[in-house]
Every structure is written in structure tokens, then in C-alpha cells.
Design an enzyme around this catalytic site. Structure first.
Site, PDB file in Angstrom:
ATOM      1  N   GLN A  44      -9.059  -3.457   8.437  1.00 27.18           N
ATOM      2  CA  GLN A  44      -8.106  -2.951   9.424  1.00 27.18           C
ATOM      3  C   GLN A  44      -8.624  -1.699  10.129  1.00 27.18           C
ATOM      4  OE1 GLN A  44      -3.783  -3.235   8.611  1.00 27.18           O
ATOM      5  NE2 GLN A  44      -4.395  -3.740   6.534  1.00 27.18           N
TER       6      GLN A  44
ATOM      7  N   ARG B 255       0.780  -8.816  10.963  1.00 25.94           N
ATOM      8  CA  ARG B 255       2.075  -8.140  11.165  1.00 25.94           C
ATOM      9  C   ARG B 255       3.236  -9.100  10.926  1.00 25.94           C
ATOM     10  NH1 ARG B 255       0.707  -4.096   9.620  1.00 25.94           N
ATOM     11  NH2 ARG B 255      -1.214  -5.224   9.232  1.00 25.94           N
TER      12      ARG B 255
ATOM     13  N   LYS C 229       0.810  -1.202   0.000  1.00 28.63           N
ATOM     14  CA  LYS C 229       0.000   0.000   0.000  1.00 28.63           C
ATOM     15  C   LYS C 229       0.856   1.271   0.000  1.00 28.63           C
ATOM     16  CE  LYS C 229      -1.058   1.252   3.852  1.00 28.63           C
ATOM     17  NZ  LYS C 229      -1.437   1.701   5.180  1.00 28.63           N
ATOM     18  N   THR C 230       1.792   1.333   0.910  1.00 28.83           N
ATOM     19  CA  THR C 230       2.639   2.524   0.993  1.00 28.83           C
ATOM     20  C   THR C 230       3.452   2.682  -0.279  1.00 28.83           C
ATOM     21  OG1 THR C 230       2.796   2.099   3.340  1.00 28.83           O
ATOM     22  CG2 THR C 230       4.279   3.746   2.450  1.00 28.83           C
TER      23      THR C 230
ATOM     24  N   ASP D 142      -4.208   8.102   3.150  1.00 28.50           N
ATOM     25  CA  ASP D 142      -3.786   6.789   3.634  1.00 28.50           C
ATOM     26  C   ASP D 142      -4.743   6.341   4.748  1.00 28.50           C
ATOM     27  OD1 ASP D 142      -2.267   4.573   3.925  1.00 28.50           O
ATOM     28  OD2 ASP D 142      -0.680   5.532   5.086  1.00 28.50           O
ATOM     29  N   GLU D 143      -4.888   5.059   4.935  1.00 31.59           N
ATOM     30  CA  GLU D 143      -5.713   4.527   6.033  1.00 31.59           C
ATOM     31  C   GLU D 143      -7.089   5.188   6.050  1.00 31.59           C
ATOM     32  OE1 GLU D 143      -4.516   2.088   7.684  1.00 31.59           O
ATOM     33  OE2 GLU D 143      -2.391   2.366   8.175  1.00 31.59           O
TER      34      GLU D 143
END
Length: 792
Positions: A265, A647, A50-51, A234-235
Site C-alpha cells: 500500500q 476498500r 491494523k488500527t 502507522d503506515e
DNA sequence: TAACGATCTCTTTTT
DNA sequence: GAGATCGTTA
């Protein structure tokens, strides 16, 4: 909301990008990066790059000349994420990224309000209240209004106010449902008046003020609308109502918004995040393309299977399933212990074994649901002499001694900051007691002025002491004129008496060290960060103000000069204070040391580790009991668990304990329901599954415990040791595929020779911190930077 | 007014 | 278990 009719899209091939930038992108990532300017929702699963998509998109837009650096706004939630984005971008782009509008919602709002403070109705040197400050400010209001603290619990009132602001509601907008809310709204109003009087804003206010100013000032709005051609969020699943409305203000008819998020998330509903914003965005921005990133580059199959199976128990999902090509990997290990203490011992043994096998401690994370759980782990780690680092908890800038020093500094900047005034007026003690302060507050209230301005109204000995205090602060202000930030802080720590106070305190040593650390932090802030970063005041306020007052809307006149170059720099002290309020700062434990990483699951979002332990998987703890009352709460807990699982790259441990000390007493816990939602095929129990009390193991444990000899080798004895993991040796490669490791010498075309200090991430996301000597310290993305290993 | 000890409460997550 | 608050004493 205007859109881009399909006939105006650029024809077929995207503008040419520099070689390398788009390499290694999978088709979905590529599509997202090179999408023509239009609104798009990217559903990005955990570990799906994503980043990378976000940063590459920005780099691509700029490098293909579609937009200038000033035309991009990228918003994140955490400072960590913002920094990460800047780091990666600076590795990809040959231009300085500092002036770009990349930051957290609150950071960007701060920047905006510093530029337009006059229009926003704020003093130029307004200060930011963190949650602690906010709470104490609310307490003062409640006291001043003579309300019963039993009925108006300060924490709950603070919650109420923050909640209103997150919904974009001023006191007048809040619906009066009953007598109690009516009173609450009064408190809210009084709190606002107090903040305004004192020239301070809380976190919610940063957002709300910015939103309102954009909403109410057409010239300003048009200016920013035209400026930001590309807005990336983002997010997105974590945005609250106000943030979404804020976004709609900044996005103009010509802007293209890319919202990146993962509904699975979403873990901040409890503080106002609305997953529904994703659907709203799709509808309101008429998004005709949703890009799903479902290929996971992080974890092995078993870990992913566990995550997928778990999250499938949630009902309301946008639908997404992660897959990997990495193979199943190791099973997910499950451990049951008899006590939280035993759990910690087992964990330590396991972590030590991994360390001996070559896993860096910093690649091992221990996650827990709530901060309180870290204590047992910490003491066990401390006793075992294992370096560890706790994230969260009390952060650096939140420590009492630091806040004291900052309060003095804030008074230098703004004497009317009553919160700071009260914090240090009698610290160190200087004979100003509760009575005197009460008199002072009465006087201030009566005249509607700040405490500082009301000092003269108090007579007698207390009044004299107050006058002395004011004189002290004034003297500090005088004495620090023209000094460097470092000198200012050093002076204040001494002159305030803080240093002397802690020198005589028996437990003051650590606090003194922290104060020293504050000086260092300031020094680092000035030299490395460049203090102007968040605090550049744009020289437009006067012009924009003129427009607001009715002169012809010469919108062109509002045109902003590129921020960083011409921005008027506020004082280093003011900038540093802002920095301290906005970035609580990691509690800077033994930085640089290879240490085990301890944090809550929330804090772990966005991070990844080779090995992850998720501890305390018990009913009531995880899922937390406070969340069990409603279905939404449980689903959020499940998403939290999903975040925790995803994670892990290579090895995942899940543990639960039969007993646990909580609130000072032992609780008997049942293992978490989440175990029942994981696929048996991906799990491996490393203790007998139904081991109850009274087993041999238990007797040994009790005996050892009662002898006070600790557990040593007893816990876990008898089970097969795991084979050392093959993936343990650290690896990273140059863009040409040559192996790199920390300590390695490298050559870079532009920066010359350097030494690798640390390597982070892996694969396409790997990056290295390299010391290039006189060219300074750089973070380089290894998939982009051209590095050649050299013999050292 | 300061310092100390007893008592009480609250423990999910954070910019 | 820890921190904040309250109450007592000097």
C-alpha cells in the site's frame, strides 16, 4: 541502537490485561498486541485490523501498567488516522488521552517546536505555511532574485526545496551538480532566510527543525529518549528519509518501536516515501520478529482474489497474501461505457438502485485517479439531485476568502508575516497597487526588514495608503484584546472590509457563508476540541535552554511535567491558526447528511465502504500516463489500484469509458491493463465485452445526447437487474450481541441513557456516536463499551 | 490603479 | 475547463 537481549524478556505469560481487551484477537493480532517491549515490524495487509492492533496495543501497555500514558508516542500520517486512534483509545481507556503524544508527524513536530521554540530558533508565535503559502513565498524569492520564471518555475523550485528537506538536506548539504542546481540552491538559501526573517515554517521545516534539534541537543534527546518507552508508527511504508531519521532520534536505547506497514500500500513514493525504510528498519533495529497480519476481515473472497492477483504482478514485494473466511461473495462487476458522461449516468443509476435496496449512500464510495475526474460525476449527481460529498479538492481552510480572513488574523499575531501581508494589503482594494508594493518590497529588501517594518519608507499617496493599512491591522489588534476567539474573528471579518466586499460581490454569497462557517469552526475548535490540544507550550524551554548554554546538564531538571495539565496555554487565536494550517479541514459539505462519497484513491486509503466504484480505469488515466515511463511508477500505480480494490467490503464495480473529456478535449482511451491482471473467475462483465462504436446502444446514446434529453433509462437498458443485496440492511451489535441501529436508545453504566446518532465500521471495529445528554457526545467502540438497548 | 477581457498553461497523488 | 497571467482601457 541498543536492543533487548532475549534473557531480559519478561517470563512466559504476559501481564494480565483487563477482561475483554484481548478478546476477539486472532493469534497474530494477539501476538502483536502483547509482544514484550522490543522492536517489531508488523506487516499488516489491507483490512487485517491494523488500527485495532495499534490501539489495543497501546491500551494493553497502559492498562497492564507497563508504561504510563506519557511514555507512549504514536505517529500517523493523516489527521484522520490520528483522530481515529484517539477515538478508539478513549473508548478503551478510562484515562484522558488528550495529553498523549498521538498525532501526525507534522502535528507532533509542531507540538515539539512550540515547546522548544527558543532552542529551535523560532519566534514563539511562528506560523505554518501550507503548500499555497509556500508557493507564493518561493515566487517572491524568485522575483527578488531577479530570476527568469521560465527557467525557474516556481512550482518546480518549491518541489526542489521540499525534496531537499525530505532528504534532510540544508542548502549547504545539497550536491552541486551543475550551474542550474547551484542557482537552485541559492534560491533555497534565500527562501530559508526569508522564512526565518518572517517567522514562518513550511511542512518540511517542521520535520527538519525537530530532527535537527533532537540531533544537536543531547540533553533534550536524552530526555525524550527516556520518556518514550514505546513508539508506534502507522503506515510505515509511507515514511520518507527524514521521517525515518526523525524516528531514530526519538527512539532511545530503552525504547521499543513497533512499525506497522504494508509495502503493497505504498502509494507516496512520488513525494519521497521510501518503502525501503521497512527493510532498513528491520536491519538497523535488528528486528528478529516480523508479524504478518494476512487475514482480512473486510472483503469477500472475489474482491480479495482480485486484489491478490493484481498485486502479484509487482516484483519487489515483501510477500504477503490476504485471505478471508467470509466466502466468495458477489463477483466484481465491470462496466464499459462510451463516454465519461455515460459512465456517470450508469453509476448514478446503479447507486440509486443500491440506495433503494437499503445501502446507505455514505457506504458507497466513488473513487477516481485524479481530482479532475470528479467534475463530470459531480454535475451528473447534482442534476440528479443526489446528495454527495467530495473529499479532497479545495479544502475549507484553503478557500480564498478563508485564507484572506486567516491572513488578517495572522497579521494580528505576527505583523512580520510578509506572506499574509501581501495577501491582504490590497484586498479588499484600498488603492495600493503593484508599484507601491514594489517600492515597499525594495525598501524592505534593502534594510533586511519585514514589509510591515518598512512601510514608512514609501512616500506619496501609496505610502499614505500603506500607513492606513498598517493602522487598520494595529487597530484590529487593539480592538480584539481580551475578546473570545469567536469575537476576534467576527471583528476581523467586519473591520477588514471582507464582509462588505463580499456583500457587494455578485457571487459573494457563498463566500460570506464560508466566512460564517469560519466563525463556527473557531467556536467548535474552542469548545469541542479544546484548543490546547496541539498547541500546549511545555514549560521546559527555559530550563532546557540553560542546559544548552553550558550549565551542568541536570537532565532531571528537563523532566517534563505532564503536558496537558501544566502546559502553558498559548492564545486561542494562535492555536486556531496552527489548527487551520495543519489541518486543511474537510471541505465541510453537507455534514451529517447521508451522501455518496467521492474521492481520489489516495484519499480513500485507510477507509472502507460496503460498495466501491472505481471509475476511469483507462490507460493513461489509471495507470496514469506520467507514471508509465519507469517500472517503479507502474508498480506504484498498481499498488494504488490494490488500495482501491481493497476498500470494498461487499460489492466492487470497475468501470472504464471509451472516450473522456480531458483538458477540454475528447480523448479516446483503451481500457486499463489492470483488467488483464484480474482473475476472470472473479469478474462479471455487465456490458457486452467488446461493444464497439456503431452498436445499437451507441446509436441510442448518440440520439439521446443530440436531442439533449439526457440518457435517462437508456443506458444500461436491457441488462438484468441485480437482486437486492442481502447485506444491505445496516447492522451493528452490542458487545452482548444485541442489535443496534442509529436512532436507538441505549443505556451505559457510566454515562446513563443516550441516543445513537451514527454507527461506523462493523464487527470488532464497529463504533457508535452516542449523545448522552449532559454527559455529552461520545464515540464508543461497540466491542468494548457495555451498552444495553432501551425502548424509546 | 482598477477592471475587464484575451491569452496561456497545466492539469496525480498531500501533510 | 479553469485558473493564473498579461495587456488594454478608462
Amino acid at each position: 541502537m541498543s536492543l533487548f537481549p532475549s534473557d531480559s524478556e519478561p517470563a512466559a505469560a504476559p501481564p494480565t490485561a483487563p477482561a475483554g481487551l484481548l478478546q476477539h484477537l486472532n493469534p497474530e493480532q494477539y501476538a502483536a498486541v502483547t509482544l514484550p517491549p522490543r522492536h517489531v515490524l508488523v506487516l499488516a495487509g489491507a483490512g487485517s485490523g491494523k488500527t485495532r492492533v495499534l490501539t489495543t496495543r497501546i491500551a494493553w501497555l497502559i492498562q497492564t501498567g507497563q508504561v504510563g500514558p506519557g511514555g507512549v508516542m504514536a505517529v500517523t500520517f493523516t489527521n484522520k488516522a490520528a483522530k481515529e486512534m484517539l477515538t478508539r483509545l478513549s473508548a478503551m481507556l478510562p484515562i484522558p488521552v488528550r495529553g498523549m503524544w498521538i498525532g501526525t508527524f507534522h502535528g507532533l513536530c509542531n507540538r515539539f517546536l512550540r515547546a522548544h521554540w527558543k532552542l529551535a530558533g523560532l519566534p514563539q508565535s511562528f506560523q505554518i505555511l501550507d503548500s499555497q503559502d509556500q508557493l507564493s513565498a518561493v515566487k517572491r524569492v524568485i522575483k527578488a532574485m531577479n530570476l527568469d520564471e521560465e527557467r525557474f518555475v516556481p512550482k518546480q523550485v518549491t518541489w526542489f526545496i521540499a525534496g531537499c528537506k525530505e532528504d534532510g538536506q540544508r542548502p549547504k548539504d545539497v550536491e552541486v551538480r551543475d550551474e542550474h542546481t547551484r542557482k537552485l540552491i541559492e534560491v533555497y538559501q534565500a527562501y530559508e532566510d526569508q522564512c526565518q526573517r518572517e517567522g514562518v515554517v513550511d511542512f518540511g521545516e517542521l520535520m527538519l527543525r525537530t530532527y535537527e534539534l533532537m540531533r544537536d541537543n543531547a540533553a533534550l534527546r536524552e530526555h525524550y529518549n527516556r520518556r518514550f518507552r514505546h513508539i508506534l508508527v502507522d503506515e510505515f511504508q509511507d515514511t520518507n528519509k527524514l521521517q525515518y531519521a526523525w524516528l531514530k532520534m526519538f527512539a532511545g536505547p530503552e525504547s521499543a518501536v513497533m512499525a506497522v506497514g504494508d509495502d503493497d500500500q505504498s502509494i507516496y513514493a512520488f513525494r519521497g516515501a521510501q518503502v525501503g525504510n521497512m527493510a532498513d528498519f528491520e536491519r538497523e533495529f535488528r528486528v528478529d520478529q516480523v508479524i504478518k497480519l494476512e487475514r482480512n476481515y473486510r472483503s469477500f473472497g472475489n474482491i480479495l482474489d482480485a486484489a491478490n492477483a493484481l498485486i502479484s504482478h509487482n516484483t519487489r514485494r515483501l510477500g504477503k497474501n490476504l485471505h478471508t473466511e467470509a466466502g466468495p461473495g458477489e463477483p466484481v462487476r465491470v462496466y464499459e461505457s462510451n463516454s465519461d458522461f455515460a459512465e456517470a449516468q450508469w453509476l448514478i443509476e446503479e447507486a440509486q438502485q443500491l440506495h433503494r435496496d437499503g445501502v446507505a449512500r455514505s457506504e458507497t464510495a466513488v473513487l477516481y485517479r485524479s481530482n479532475a475526474q470528479s467534475r463530470v460525476l459531480e454535475s451528473a449527481l447534482f442534476n440528479a439531485g443526489i446528495p454527495y460529498r467530495v473529499y479532497g479538492g479545495l479544502r475549507f481552510f484553503e478557500r480564498a476568502e478563508i485564507k484572506h480572513a486567516l491572513a488578517y488574523l495572522r497579521l494580528i499575531e505576527n505583523p512580520n508575516d510578509d506572506t499574509s501581508f501581501l495577501r491582504v494589503v490590497n484586498f479588499p482594494t484600498r488603492g495600493i497597487g503593484a508599484r507601491t508594493i514594489e517600492q515597499l518590497q525594495d525598501a524592505a529588501r534593502a534594510s533586511g526588514r519585514s514589509l510591515h517594518q518598512s512601510v514608512g519608507a514609501v512616500a506619496g499617496k501609496g505610502g499614505a495608503n500603506l500607513a492606513a493599512f498598517v493602522a487598520l491591522v494595529d487597530a484590529m489588534r487593539e480592538a480584539t484584546q481580551g475578546l473570545t476567539l469567536r469575537e476576534i474573528i467576527e471583528h476581523v471579518i467586519e473591520a477588514s472590509g471582507l464582509a462588505d466586499f463580499y456583500r457587494t460581490e455578485k457571487e459573494g454569497r457563498e463566500r460570506l457563508e464560508n466566512l460564517d462557517e469560519l466563525v463556527n469552526a473557531a467556536e467548535a475548535f474552542v469548545t469541542q476540541e479544546g484548543f490546547g490540544k496541539d498547541a500546549v507550550a511545555l514549560p521546559v524551554d527555559e530550563q532546557a535552554g540553560a542546559i544548552a548554554e553550558g550549565s551542568p546538564p541536570a537532565v532531571a531538571a528537563v523532566d517534563l511535567a505532564p503536558d496537558a495539565e501544566t502546559g502553558e496555554i498559548v492564545s486561542p487565536l494562535a492555536a486556531f491558526l496552527t489548527h487551520a494550517a495543519l489541518e486543511a479541514g474537510d471541505n465541510q459539505a453537507q455534514a451529517g447528511q447521508d451522501a455518496l462519497q467521492l474521492m481520489t484513491v489516495h484519499a480513500a486509503k485507510g477507509l472502507e465502504f460496503d460498495v466501491v466504484f472505481i471509475t476511469g480505469l483507462e490507460e493513461g488515466l489509471f495507470p496514469h500516463e506520467n507514471s508509465l515511463s519507469d517500472a517503479d511508477g507502474l508498480e506504484e500505480e498498481r499498488r494504488l489500484m490494490y488500495v482501491a480494490i481493497t476498500r470494498a467490503r461487499k460489492r466492487l464495480y470497475l468501470s472504464h469509458s471509451q472516450t473522456r473529456m480531458l483538458h477540454g478535449q475528447t480523448r479516446y482511451n483503451v481500457k486499463s491493463r489492470f483488467f488483464d491482471e484480474l482473475p476472470e473467475s472473479a469478474l462479471k462483465w455487465i456490458t457486452p465485452r467488446h461493444q464497439g462504436f456503431g452498436s445499437g446502444f451507441e446509436r441510442d446514446y448518440r440520439a439521446a445526447w443530440q436531442r439533449g434529453s439526457g440518457l435517462g433509462g437508456i443506458v444500461g437498458a436491457g441488462r438484468q437487474p441485480d437482486t437486492p443485496p442481502a447485506w444491505a440492511a445496516p447492522k451493528a451489535t452490542t458487545s452482548e450481541g444485541q442489535a443496534l441501529r442509529a436512532g436507538q436508545g441505549v443505556f451505559h453504566n457510566k454515562f446513563g441513557e443516550g441516543v445513537i446518532l451514527t454507527i461506523e465500521g462493523s464487527g470488532a471495529d464497529a463504533r457508535a456516536q452516542i449523545n448522552f445528554g449532559r454527559h455529552g457526545m461520545k464515540w464508543l467502540a461497540l466491542s468494548v463499551a457495555k451498552l444495553t438497548p432501551v425502548e424509546s
